[in-house]
Design an enzyme around this catalytic site. Structure first.
Site, PDB file in Angstrom:
ATOM      1  N   ASP A  13       0.868  -1.180   0.000  1.00  0.00           N
ATOM      2  CA  ASP A  13       0.000   0.000   0.000  1.00  0.00           C
ATOM      3  C   ASP A  13       0.904   1.229   0.000  1.00  0.00           C
ATOM      4  O   ASP A  13       1.854   1.297   0.779  1.00  0.00           O
ATOM      5  CB  ASP A  13      -0.859   0.048   1.272  1.00  0.00           C
ATOM      6  CG  ASP A  13      -2.007  -0.950   1.260  1.00  0.00           C
ATOM      7  OD1 ASP A  13      -2.375  -1.436   0.169  1.00  0.00           O
ATOM      8  OD2 ASP A  13      -2.535  -1.253   2.351  1.00  0.00           O
ATOM      9  N   ARG A 168     -13.547  -5.967  -2.285  1.00  0.00           N
ATOM     10  CA  ARG A 168     -12.874  -4.805  -2.890  1.00  0.00           C
ATOM     11  C   ARG A 168     -13.511  -4.601  -4.263  1.00  0.00           C
ATOM     12  O   ARG A 168     -13.000  -5.090  -5.268  1.00  0.00           O
ATOM     13  CB  ARG A 168     -11.372  -5.065  -3.038  1.00  0.00           C
ATOM     14  CG  ARG A 168     -10.607  -5.120  -1.735  1.00  0.00           C
ATOM     15  CD  ARG A 168     -10.373  -3.760  -1.118  1.00  0.00           C
ATOM     16  NE  ARG A 168      -9.665  -3.846   0.158  1.00  0.00           N
ATOM     17  CZ  ARG A 168     -10.258  -3.950   1.342  1.00  0.00           C
ATOM     18  NH1 ARG A 168     -11.575  -3.967   1.438  1.00  0.00           N
ATOM     19  NH2 ARG A 168      -9.550  -4.021   2.449  1.00  0.00           N
ATOM     20  N   ASP A 253      -6.989   5.114  12.755  1.00  0.00           N
ATOM     21  CA  ASP A 253      -6.953   4.554  11.395  1.00  0.00           C
ATOM     22  C   ASP A 253      -7.443   3.109  11.495  1.00  0.00           C
ATOM     23  O   ASP A 253      -6.824   2.305  12.177  1.00  0.00           O
ATOM     24  CB  ASP A 253      -5.512   4.629  10.865  1.00  0.00           C
ATOM     25  CG  ASP A 253      -5.328   3.933   9.521  1.00  0.00           C
ATOM     26  OD1 ASP A 253      -6.327   3.467   8.930  1.00  0.00           O
ATOM     27  OD2 ASP A 253      -4.181   3.845   9.061  1.00  0.00           O
ATOM     28  N   GLY A 256      -6.710  -2.577   8.818  1.00  0.00           N
ATOM     29  CA  GLY A 256      -6.223  -3.792   9.453  1.00  0.00           C
ATOM     30  C   GLY A 256      -7.061  -4.277  10.623  1.00  0.00           C
ATOM     31  O   GLY A 256      -6.800  -5.361  11.142  1.00  0.00           O
ATOM     32  N   ALA A 257      -8.081  -3.515  11.034  1.00  0.00           N
ATOM     33  CA  ALA A 257      -8.875  -3.930  12.204  1.00  0.00           C
ATOM     34  C   ALA A 257      -9.553  -5.283  11.961  1.00  0.00           C
ATOM     35  O   ALA A 257      -9.546  -6.164  12.831  1.00  0.00           O
ATOM     36  CB  ALA A 257      -9.923  -2.879  12.548  1.00  0.00           C
ATOM     37  N   GLY A 258     -10.110  -5.438  10.767  1.00  0.00           N
ATOM     38  CA  GLY A 258     -10.764  -6.701  10.433  1.00  0.00           C
ATOM     39  C   GLY A 258      -9.765  -7.857  10.405  1.00  0.00           C
ATOM     40  O   GLY A 258     -10.070  -8.967  10.847  1.00  0.00           O
ATOM     41  N   ASP A 259      -8.570  -7.595   9.892  1.00  0.00           N
ATOM     42  CA  ASP A 259      -7.537  -8.641   9.810  1.00  0.00           C
ATOM     43  C   ASP A 259      -7.035  -9.007  11.201  1.00  0.00           C
ATOM     44  O   ASP A 259      -6.768 -10.177  11.491  1.00  0.00           O
ATOM     45  CB  ASP A 259      -6.375  -8.180   8.935  1.00  0.00           C
ATOM     46  CG  ASP A 259      -6.842  -7.734   7.559  1.00  0.00           C
ATOM     47  OD1 ASP A 259      -7.842  -8.292   7.064  1.00  0.00           O
ATOM     48  OD2 ASP A 259      -6.221  -6.818   6.981  1.00  0.00           O
ATOM     49  N   ASN A 290     -12.068  -8.803  19.567  1.00  0.00           N
ATOM     50  CA  ASN A 290     -12.530  -7.410  19.550  1.00  0.00           C
ATOM     51  C   ASN A 290     -11.434  -6.486  20.075  1.00  0.00           C
ATOM     52  O   ASN A 290     -11.202  -5.404  19.511  1.00  0.00           O
ATOM     53  CB  ASN A 290     -13.779  -7.240  20.422  1.00  0.00           C
ATOM     54  CG  ASN A 290     -15.041  -7.773  19.761  1.00  0.00           C
ATOM     55  OD1 ASN A 290     -15.064  -7.999  18.550  1.00  0.00           O
ATOM     56  ND2 ASN A 290     -16.073  -7.966  20.551  1.00  0.00           N
TER      57      ASN A 290
HETATM   58  P1  ATP Z   1     -11.194  -3.035   7.964  1.00  0.00           P
HETATM   59  O1  ATP Z   1     -11.756  -3.344   6.610  1.00  0.00           O
HETATM   60  O2  ATP Z   1     -11.140  -1.558   8.285  1.00  0.00           O
HETATM   61  O3  ATP Z   1      -9.925  -3.732   8.295  1.00  0.00           O
HETATM   62  P2  ATP Z   1     -13.591  -4.366   8.929  1.00  0.00           P
HETATM   63  O4  ATP Z   1     -14.644  -3.451   8.407  1.00  0.00           O
HETATM   64  O5  ATP Z   1     -13.379  -5.683   8.321  1.00  0.00           O
HETATM   65  O6  ATP Z   1     -12.199  -3.576   9.057  1.00  0.00           O
HETATM   66  P3  ATP Z   1     -14.444  -3.687  11.566  1.00  0.00           P
HETATM   67  O7  ATP Z   1     -15.817  -4.157  11.835  1.00  0.00           O
HETATM   68  O8  ATP Z   1     -14.239  -2.236  11.299  1.00  0.00           O
HETATM   69  O9  ATP Z   1     -13.827  -4.612  10.464  1.00  0.00           O
HETATM   70  O10 ATP Z   1     -13.502  -4.019  12.801  1.00  0.00           O
HETATM   71  C1  ATP Z   1     -13.214  -5.340  13.221  1.00  0.00           C
HETATM   72  C2  ATP Z   1     -13.340  -5.432  14.717  1.00  0.00           C
HETATM   73  O11 ATP Z   1     -12.423  -4.517  15.339  1.00  0.00           O
HETATM   74  C3  ATP Z   1     -14.715  -5.045  15.236  1.00  0.00           C
HETATM   75  O12 ATP Z   1     -15.553  -6.171  15.255  1.00  0.00           O
HETATM   76  C4  ATP Z   1     -14.380  -4.536  16.627  1.00  0.00           C
HETATM   77  O13 ATP Z   1     -14.270  -5.606  17.532  1.00  0.00           O
HETATM   78  C5  ATP Z   1     -13.018  -3.901  16.471  1.00  0.00           C
HETATM   79  N1  ATP Z   1     -13.130  -2.456  16.223  1.00  0.00           N
HETATM   80  C6  ATP Z   1     -13.095  -1.829  15.025  1.00  0.00           C
HETATM   81  N2  ATP Z   1     -13.242  -0.479  15.160  1.00  0.00           N
HETATM   82  C7  ATP Z   1     -13.357  -0.262  16.488  1.00  0.00           C
HETATM   83  C8  ATP Z   1     -13.527   0.911  17.320  1.00  0.00           C
HETATM   84  N3  ATP Z   1     -13.594   2.151  16.794  1.00  0.00           N
HETATM   85  N4  ATP Z   1     -13.628   0.740  18.655  1.00  0.00           N
HETATM   86  C9  ATP Z   1     -13.563  -0.475  19.221  1.00  0.00           C
HETATM   87  N5  ATP Z   1     -13.394  -1.613  18.509  1.00  0.00           N
HETATM   88  C10 ATP Z   1     -13.296  -1.524  17.169  1.00  0.00           C
END
Ligand code: ATP
Length: 319
Positions: A13, A168, A253, A256-259, A290
């Site tokens: 990226d 995507r 930011d 990577g949260a989902g990963d 989480n």
């Molecule tokens: P991305 O595509 O941005 O990597 P995603 O859309 O696949 O992420 P999210 O649902 O945004 O996944 O986030 C995955 C998990 O991370 C959520 O289920 C939650 O547990 C945690 N999480 C994400 N954002 C937050 C936040 N702002 N506060 C607390 N927990 C969060």
């Protein structure tokens, strides 16, 4: 603990050095290794688990850099192959003012799309306790066939199959084709994780109600997860369902949260869950996942933001 093998794309990226600017306005970019399946593998390793990545990189400086990134993060690159002619995939990524990410991909075709079935490290895949994948590797041949072969090998050897479609849209010829291909391997998976946005896209319903989520259920599925950003996640098994809250954090930011969530989930499953039907233990694993997702949103980038087990423990204890 068992081995988690992640299959698919790894790329670089390019992220603007300033926040909130368009690609055209950006004065400079920094390189950030990425690709959801690679991020998930690193998330597993950062938490102390065993992980490997399977995919193809360009035999160029970027490809070598990415393989080194895997190794430096404790992920086996025994399943990585290099293409002599094609380049490592690139994506230019901006964070728009509304917080959503915008991608511009360079894949004409890129090395990841050129992985063949014959190039698969069969022994590595057969050793997986969990075989994890997305849908980007389904977009073009020969990678699509390699993906299907790898899934079959893993399943035959007794692995759990884990699917995070990771939509995507700009990479697909049309939204209809994306939906069709994403669903074409749906009923193979034991574990499926979708985001709220993906749930809406796949079902056509602007709702994350249980009856909408359950439209994604299939008879052989063991665990369905819907992530809800700051609201945590919902889970569904054959016999029970529920929700687990996340932790309040200062989001910087979300990349990577989902990963991070998936990596922590898979690590938790191989480490602590002999059965996905133990709701109490499953809820503990999801609370942990989480926390990992939450922590990842507090720092810039994906891989640098993925937490260690002790960072997760700290968040748990302070909550
Ligand atoms: P991305 O595509 O941005 O990597 P995603 O859309 O696949 O992420 P999210 O649902 O945004 O996944 O986030 C995955 C998990 O991370 C959520 O289920 C939650 O547990 C945690 N999480 C994400 N954002 C937050 C936040 N702002 N506060 C607390 N927990 C969060």
């Amino acid at each position: 603990g068992g081995l988690v093998v992640c299959f698919g794309e790894m790329l670089i990226d390019f992220v603007p050095t300033e926040a909130g600017v368009s690609l055209a306005e950006a004065g400079g970019f920094v390189k950030a290794p990425g690709g959801a399946p690679a991020n998930a593998a690193i998330a597993v390793a950062r938490l102390g688990g065993r992980a490997a990545f399977v995919g193809k990189l360009g035999e160029d400086e970027f490809g070598r850099m990415l393989a080194a990134t895997l190794r430096e993060n404790g992920v086996s690159d025994a399943g990585v192959v290099f293409d002599a002619a094609a380049r490592t995939a690139l994506a230019f990524v901006t964070l728009r003012a509304d917080g959503e990410r915008e991608f511009m991909f360079y894949r004409h075709p890129s090395a990841d799309m050129l992985l063949t079935g014959a190039e698969l490290n069969v022994d590595l895949i057969r050793n997986a306790s969990i075989f994890h994948y997305g849908s980007i590797s389904l977009i073009a041949e020969p990678c699509r066939s390699a993906h299907l072969k790898a899934m079959a090998l893993a399943k035959e050897a007794g692995a759990l199959l884990s699917y995070d479609p990771n939509l995507r849209l700009p990479l697909w010829p049309s939204p209809e084709e994306a939906r069709k291909q994403i669903m074409s391997i749906w009923d193979q998976a034991d574990i499926i994780k979708v985001s709220d946005v993906e749930l809406e896209f796949l079902t056509g319903h602007e709702s994350v109600a249980d009856e909408v989520a359950l439209q994604l259920w299939h008879p052989n599925l063991k665990l369905l997860l819907v992530t809800l950003g700051e609201k945590g996640c919902k889970y569904y098994t054959k016999t029970f369902h529920g929700a687990v809250e996340s932790f309040p954090v200062k989001q910087v930011d979300t990349t990577g949260a989902g990963d991070a969530f998936v990596g922590a989930l898979l690590r938790g499953i191989v480490e602590h869950l002999s059965s996905l039907e133990d709701e109490k233990k499953l809820r503990e694993v999801l609370r942990f996942a989480n926390a990992c997702g939450a922590i990842t949103t507090t720092k810039k980038g994906a891989i640098p933001a993925l937490p260690t087990a002790s960072e997760v423990k700290q968040l748990h204890e302070s909550a």
